[in-house]
Design an enzyme around this catalytic site. Structure first.
Site, PDB file in Angstrom:
ATOM      1  N   GLU B  49       0.863  -1.177   0.000  1.00 23.11           N
ATOM      2  CA  GLU B  49       0.000   0.000   0.000  1.00 23.11           C
ATOM      3  C   GLU B  49       0.903   1.230   0.000  1.00 23.11           C
ATOM      4  O   GLU B  49       1.738   1.394   0.889  1.00 23.11           O
ATOM      5  CB  GLU B  49      -0.920   0.002   1.230  1.00 23.11           C
ATOM      6  CG  GLU B  49      -2.027  -1.041   1.106  1.00 23.11           C
ATOM      7  CD  GLU B  49      -3.019  -1.059   2.260  1.00 23.11           C
ATOM      8  OE1 GLU B  49      -3.982  -1.828   2.187  1.00 23.11           O
ATOM      9  OE2 GLU B  49      -2.816  -0.310   3.250  1.00 23.11           O
ATOM     10  N   ASP B  60      -5.733   9.725   9.715  1.00 21.46           N
ATOM     11  CA  ASP B  60      -4.418   9.228  10.090  1.00 21.46           C
ATOM     12  C   ASP B  60      -3.941   9.793  11.420  1.00 21.46           C
ATOM     13  O   ASP B  60      -4.214  10.940  11.760  1.00 21.46           O
ATOM     14  CB  ASP B  60      -3.401   9.571   8.995  1.00 21.46           C
ATOM     15  CG  ASP B  60      -3.561   8.665   7.786  1.00 21.46           C
ATOM     16  OD1 ASP B  60      -3.424   7.436   7.971  1.00 21.46           O
ATOM     17  OD2 ASP B  60      -3.854   9.158   6.691  1.00 21.46           O
ATOM     18  N   TYR B 175     -10.296  -4.138   3.703  1.00 22.54           N
ATOM     19  CA  TYR B 175      -9.344  -3.724   4.741  1.00 22.54           C
ATOM     20  C   TYR B 175     -10.137  -3.490   6.033  1.00 22.54           C
ATOM     21  O   TYR B 175     -10.897  -2.543   6.128  1.00 22.54           O
ATOM     22  CB  TYR B 175      -8.644  -2.452   4.276  1.00 22.54           C
ATOM     23  CG  TYR B 175      -7.518  -1.931   5.161  1.00 22.54           C
ATOM     24  CD1 TYR B 175      -7.410  -2.245   6.511  1.00 22.54           C
ATOM     25  CD2 TYR B 175      -6.550  -1.092   4.611  1.00 22.54           C
ATOM     26  CE1 TYR B 175      -6.382  -1.749   7.276  1.00 22.54           C
ATOM     27  CE2 TYR B 175      -5.519  -0.579   5.377  1.00 22.54           C
ATOM     28  CZ  TYR B 175      -5.448  -0.911   6.717  1.00 22.54           C
ATOM     29  OH  TYR B 175      -4.434  -0.396   7.487  1.00 22.54           O
TER      30      TYR B 175
END
Lengths: 398, 267
Positions: B49, B60, B175
């Site tokens: 990734e 994030d 994911y």
């Protein structure tokens, strides 16, 4: 004009929607359901109205600025006095609404982002009022610039967290608040301060702020014998403007004029005019006009008014712009400062620098109009918080 | 059949689980990214990734935020990231590359133009963190038309209905974000992962990768015992921050160690 936006998925035409990580979806679903339920519950509306009346001090008056209008020599300027609200700005209307929702949802902790600190102070205020734990995220640059508001929030019992990432300003504070929310979804309610963010925030914040326009619809005929020819409001994220515009959207003879911060000039890179100089894109959970570079990175913005210093804008404004129902113009730092001083000297009212942008455009427009024309300006906040900024511009140190 | 699907099929045939390391393109330096990609493969990566830096990486944690800021300070754009993939493809035609990032750089380039350029560069899949299934119909159609896989996130808070909805659109793998929070945070809840993975696999018909919070061979081993793939990101970036003069060798050692963890679970 019939108007019933957003649609069920939160879209205003191509704008709005839900653009967040999957980790936030459950929280947004929970919020959407709680808000939908509250909307149909008369007890919620009654409690909201009670708080607005007795805690905030609503309705806020409309004031005819006769002396200033006379000096300008044209249209009559009326001011919707949101500066007279508890905490000194329109922000508290929305905070009360969201706090009541948080209470219903059983969330003991509220978080908020803030730029200049006005929304942070309003959130800290309602958190104290209802007994919530409160954490406010604020860019570390803004923490330095707005020491008095940081202290206000602390007095009210809030924890202020300086944000060191990115440009260390409002947009980064919003990112950080989202990160907190995703980590503490179970016990935390995120009180967003403007008509941006993922659905249902743009709609919900607007709904709580429409009290401004609903009151004006009743007050203007009483004060002036009719509705205004134009409603003028400053636009950063756009909550005070949506609040006063929205009830006027079906009244097609009333022009709606949003005033963005032209900063040091629209032809410089030092402004915050997302609608006039930006391109549609995705930020902070919704699609809207954004100030961005050619690679899609969000650019830093500038305005003398911290409350307008934001690279995006509420998606409903993007829609109102494209549809032509509202018109968006720019006012520079220096024009806003002039209007600030004029309102102080000629009407005995110290306006917030945000609101001074709307005032400045009214002052520009008024002389070109006949004396029987009426301009209604949303005086969204008072200027006590801006003393330092204005004094500094005049070369004065406290 | 996509290169991602081929990779998972081949691993399954060998009774192995996939290791998917993440790095941010352009961090610590744009000139190092292609070297790092090859290093990750040498250390045992099955899929990589590659993070596309963005000014406002809302999902994030601090580590990947810093990586993004470093890359942006060096002016790394989405077009440059695609050029890095092209360069990687000159020597590696096997290892699938998944771009991971946010919607705005893609929309600024133009969605169709991006998908065409990604296919041209040799990208295999794209995960756009802030494209929800509701907002991705046009993107998925463009991706499918080029036979690129659109990867989606699922969370501990995702409902069954939501998992099914993602299953309709997702390709390549899913994911699973193993904890509530941002990348690089907190401790994993292994019981929850163990309970959710079979449901997700069944509902989507796709391999399930698990990430957010995997930091060493031991956690990788435990996760590999439940999931089809282990995703490691923040921990790799931390290693490069800690040993800036020896980043490539350090990353190789770390990823190889995690690989041993993943393989220990596979046997």
């Amino acid at each position: 004009m019939s108007y019933n936006l957003p649609d069920a998925s939160g879209h205003f035409g191509p704008y709005g929607g839900i653009f967040v990580s999957e980790t936030l979806i459950a929280a947004l679903e929970e919020l959407k359901a709680a808000y939908a339920h509250a909307c149909t519950d008369p007890a919620f509306q009654a409690e909201f109205d009670y708080e607005l009346k007795h805690y905030v001090g609503r309705p806020s008056p409309i004031y005819h600025a006769k002396r200033w209008s006379e000096l300008l020599g044209g249209a009559q300027i009326y001011l919707k006095r949101e500066d007279l609200n508890h905490t000194g700005a329109h922000k508290v209307n929305n905070c009360i609404g969201q706090a009541l929702l948080a209470k219903r949802m059983g969330k003991p902790r509220v978080i908020a982002e803030t730029g200049a600190g006005q929304h942070g102070v309003a959130t800290a205020t309602v958190a104290a009022r209802y007994g919530f734990e409160c954490v406010v995220y604020m860019g570390s640059e803004d923490v330095k610039r707005q020491a008095a508001n940081v202290y206000r929030m602390k007095l009210l019992g809030a924890t202020v967290v300086p944000v060191e990432s990115g440009s260390k300003t409002l947009k980064d504070a919003l990112n950080e608040a989202m990160r907190d929310w995703v980590t503490n979804i179970e016990n935390t309610f995120y009180i967003i301060g403007t008509v941006a963010g993922p659905h249902p925030y743009p709609m919900m914040v607007r709904d709580f702020q429409t009290v401004i326009g609903k009151e004006a619809l009743v007050q203007m005929p009483e004060m002036a014998g009719r509705q205004p020819d134009a409603v003028i409001a400053a636009v950063g994220g756009g909550s005070n403007a949506m609040g006063i515009f929205h009830p006027y959207i079906p009244h097609e003879s009333v022009k709606l004029i949003g005033v963005e911060a032209a900063g040091e000039g629209m032809d410089t890179n030092r402004h915050s005019a997302s609608l006039q100089k930006g391109r549609p894109g995705v930020l902070h959970g919704n699609r809207t006009y954004l100030l961005q570079d050619e690679n899609g990175q969000i650019t830093e913005t500038h305005s003398i008014s911290a409350g307008l210093d934001y690279p995006g804008v509420g998606p409903e404004h993007a829609w109102l712009k494209d549809s032509g129902r509202a018109e968006y113009v720019g006012i520079s730092d220096s024009e806003a400062l002039q209007a600030f001083h004029d309102l102080c000297r000629f009407e005995g009212i110290i306006p917030a620098l945000e609101s001074s942008h709307a005032l400045a455009y009214a002052a520009k427009l008024a002389p070109s109009l006949a004396k029987d024309k009426i301009l209604l300006v949303n005086l969204s906040g008072r200027g006590d918080k801006d003393m330092h900024t204005v004094a500094e511009k005049s070369g004065i140190q406290f | 059949m996509s290169r991602i699907q081929q990779t998972f099929d081949a691993l399954k045939a060998q009774g192995k689980k996939a290791l998917i390391p993440f790095i941010t393109a352009g961090d610590p330096h744009p000139a190092l990214t292609v070297t790092l990609l090859h290093t990750l493969v040498e250390a045992g990566a099955d899929v990589i990734e590659l993070g596309v830096p963005f000014s406002d990486p809302m999902a994030d944690g601090p580590t990947i935020q810093r990586a993004s800021e470093r890359a942006l300070a060096k002016g790394v754009s989405l077009r440059q990231v695609l050029a890095m993939v092209s360069e990687f493809r000159e020597k590696d035609g096997e290892t699938p590359i998944v771009l991971m990032g946010y919607a705005n750089p893609i929309e600024a380039m133009g969605m169709e133009a991006f998908v065409a350029a990604a296919a041209e560069a040799g990208v295999d899949g794209v995960l756009v963190v802030d494209y929800t299934p509701e907002e991705s119909a046009a993107f998925c159609a463009a991706m499918n038309a080029r036979d690129l896989d659109t990867i989606f996130l699922l969370a501990p808070t995702s409902t069954d209905a939501r998992i099914n909805q993602v299953g309709q659109l997702a390709r390549g793998y899913v994911y699973y974000v193993s904890l509530k929070g941002v990348t690089g945070s907190g401790a994993l809840n292994f019981d929850e992962v163990a309970e959710r993975i079979p449901k997700i696999r069944e509902a989507t018909g796709l391999p399930v990768g698990v990430g957010f919070g995997i930091r060493d061979a031991e956690t990788a081993k435990r996760i590999a015992g439940m999931a089809d793939a282990v995703v490691v990101g923040s921990r790799i970036i931390e290693e490069m921050e800690k040993y800036p003069d020896d980043a490539v060798a350090r990353v190789k050692g770390l990823v190889a160690d995690i690989r041993r963890g993943v393989d220990a679970a596979s046997k």
